[in-house]
Design a protein around this motif. Structure first.
Motif, PDB file in Angstrom:
ATOM      1  N   THR A  36       0.976  -1.099   0.004  1.00 16.61           N
ATOM      2  CA  THR A  36      -0.011  -0.008  -0.009  1.00 16.61           C
ATOM      3  C   THR A  36       0.624   1.215   0.081  1.00 16.61           C
ATOM      4  O   THR A  36       2.161   1.194   0.207  1.00 16.61           O
ATOM      5  CB  THR A  36      -0.733  -0.065   1.223  1.00 16.61           C
ATOM      6  N   THR A  38       0.539   3.585   2.078  1.00 14.64           N
ATOM      7  CA  THR A  38       0.307   4.182   3.176  1.00 14.64           C
ATOM      8  C   THR A  38       1.191   2.975   4.145  1.00 14.64           C
ATOM      9  O   THR A  38       0.911   1.803   3.914  1.00 14.64           O
ATOM     10  CB  THR A  38      -0.861   4.253   3.927  1.00 14.64           C
ATOM     11  N   THR A  40       3.475   2.356   8.352  1.00 14.64           N
ATOM     12  CA  THR A  40       4.293   2.600   9.416  1.00 14.64           C
ATOM     13  C   THR A  40       5.260   1.880   9.733  1.00 14.64           C
ATOM     14  O   THR A  40       5.144   0.571   9.738  1.00 14.64           O
ATOM     15  CB  THR A  40       3.309   2.863  10.646  1.00 14.64           C
ATOM     16  N   THR A 111       6.093   7.227   9.186  1.00 15.27           N
ATOM     17  CA  THR A 111       4.682   7.250   8.882  1.00 15.27           C
ATOM     18  C   THR A 111       4.523   7.728   7.803  1.00 15.27           C
ATOM     19  O   THR A 111       4.805   9.025   7.414  1.00 15.27           O
ATOM     20  CB  THR A 111       3.623   7.637   9.988  1.00 15.27           C
ATOM     21  N   VAL A 112       3.860   6.981   6.413  1.00 15.33           N
ATOM     22  CA  VAL A 112       3.579   7.518   5.340  1.00 15.33           C
ATOM     23  C   VAL A 112       2.077   7.421   5.225  1.00 15.33           C
ATOM     24  O   VAL A 112       1.531   6.120   5.212  1.00 15.33           O
ATOM     25  CB  VAL A 112       4.381   6.585   4.219  1.00 15.33           C
ATOM     26  N   ASN A 113       1.606   8.474   4.826  1.00 19.41           N
ATOM     27  CA  ASN A 113       0.079   8.305   4.492  1.00 19.41           C
ATOM     28  C   ASN A 113      -0.049   9.074   3.080  1.00 19.41           C
ATOM     29  O   ASN A 113       0.782   9.197   2.515  1.00 19.41           O
ATOM     30  CB  ASN A 113      -0.925   8.902   5.562  1.00 19.41           C
ATOM     31  N   ASN A 114      -1.161   9.012   2.667  1.00 20.51           N
ATOM     32  CA  ASN A 114      -1.563   9.604   1.417  1.00 20.51           C
ATOM     33  C   ASN A 114      -1.002  11.159   1.291  1.00 20.51           C
ATOM     34  O   ASN A 114      -1.033  11.267  -0.252  1.00 20.51           O
ATOM     35  CB  ASN A 114      -3.151   9.761   1.117  1.00 20.51           C
ATOM     36  N   ALA A 133       1.488  10.986  -1.927  1.00 21.79           N
ATOM     37  CA  ALA A 133       1.844   9.592  -1.635  1.00 21.79           C
ATOM     38  C   ALA A 133       2.936   8.945  -2.606  1.00 21.79           C
ATOM     39  O   ALA A 133       2.879   9.513  -3.878  1.00 21.79           O
ATOM     40  CB  ALA A 133       0.271   8.920  -1.941  1.00 21.79           C
ATOM     41  N   SER A 166      -0.459   0.286   7.114  1.00 17.70           N
ATOM     42  CA  SER A 166      -1.355   1.675   7.084  1.00 17.70           C
ATOM     43  C   SER A 166      -0.600   2.627   7.871  1.00 17.70           C
ATOM     44  O   SER A 166       0.177   2.314   8.684  1.00 17.70           O
ATOM     45  CB  SER A 166      -2.361   1.081   7.978  1.00 17.70           C
ATOM     46  N   ALA A 167      -1.168   3.887   7.617  1.00 13.49           N
ATOM     47  CA  ALA A 167      -0.488   4.714   8.691  1.00 13.49           C
ATOM     48  C   ALA A 167      -1.248   4.933  10.038  1.00 13.49           C
ATOM     49  O   ALA A 167      -2.462   5.279  10.039  1.00 13.49           O
ATOM     50  CB  ALA A 167      -0.649   6.172   8.010  1.00 13.49           C
TER      51      ALA A 167
END
Length: 186
Positions: A36, A38, A40, A111-114, A133, A166-167
């Motif tokens: 994904t 996103t 962590t 942490t990588v999110n959109n 992202a 996920s983040a």
């Protein structure tokens, strides 16, 4: 070290580590551990000295402006020796936190999110930016070196890595931080 890191016992708070020589040691999983955009990532580790450059964990590939993300140490990037915590948001850019990893064991989280990339050292935020992202990882995961670029080996010790696809929300991330800080007495 014949391209294999060395397992050492009783190194950090009585726990074992995996030692990478910075020359040719790495571990590779032929699939991406996260697929994904996103994630962590938690890494408990230490560089061997204050003038290191290398990748602790890379998820994805860099071939032709690749996909995924990386976490390591260097100065502005993994190619330049230094002691800053460095993130690579593939297909976007390098992120130098301008925050030292140090030469002792630390917990580094990314942490990588959109839209946001956030990095913490021992639970304290040291970097936040909004690069957009990354492309979701599609291939291998490498520990101790960059997936494709052979000069980005880490000379250091890694005690633990855990990755979420996920983040994580702040409270969930903090639970992981508290666990690691207590486990390794950081």
């Amino acid at each position: 070290a014949a391209e294999k890191p060395t397992y050492k016992t009783n190194i950090v708070n009585g726990k074992p580590i995996v030692r990478f020589d910075g020359v040719d040691d790495s571990l590779k999983v032929t699939a991406a551990v996260v697929t994904t955009a996103t994630a962590t990532i938690f890494v408990v580790g230490q560089p061997v000295d204050a003038t290191e450059g290398g990748c602790a964990l890379h998820i994805g590939t860099e071939v032709g402006h690749g996909d995924g993300y990386s976490l390591g140490v260097g100065a502005s990037d993994f190619d330049t020796e230094g002691n800053d915590i460095i993130a690579l948001h593939d297909n976007v850019r390098w992120f130098d936190t301008n925050s030292l990893w140090g030469t002792q064991f630390r917990l580094i989280t990314m942490t990588v999110n959109n839209s946001t990339l956030t990095i913490h050292r021992n639970g304290t935020e040291v970097h936040s930016s909004s690069p957009g992202a990354p492309n979701a990882p599609t291939v291998q995961t490498s520990i101790g070196r960059d997936v494709q670029l052979v000069w980005r080996y880490l000379a250091g010790d890694i005690a633990e890595i855990f990755v979420y696809n996920s983040a994580l929300a702040a409270g969930a991330r903090q639970s992981g931080v508290d666990y690691s800080l207590a486990k390794y007495a950081l």
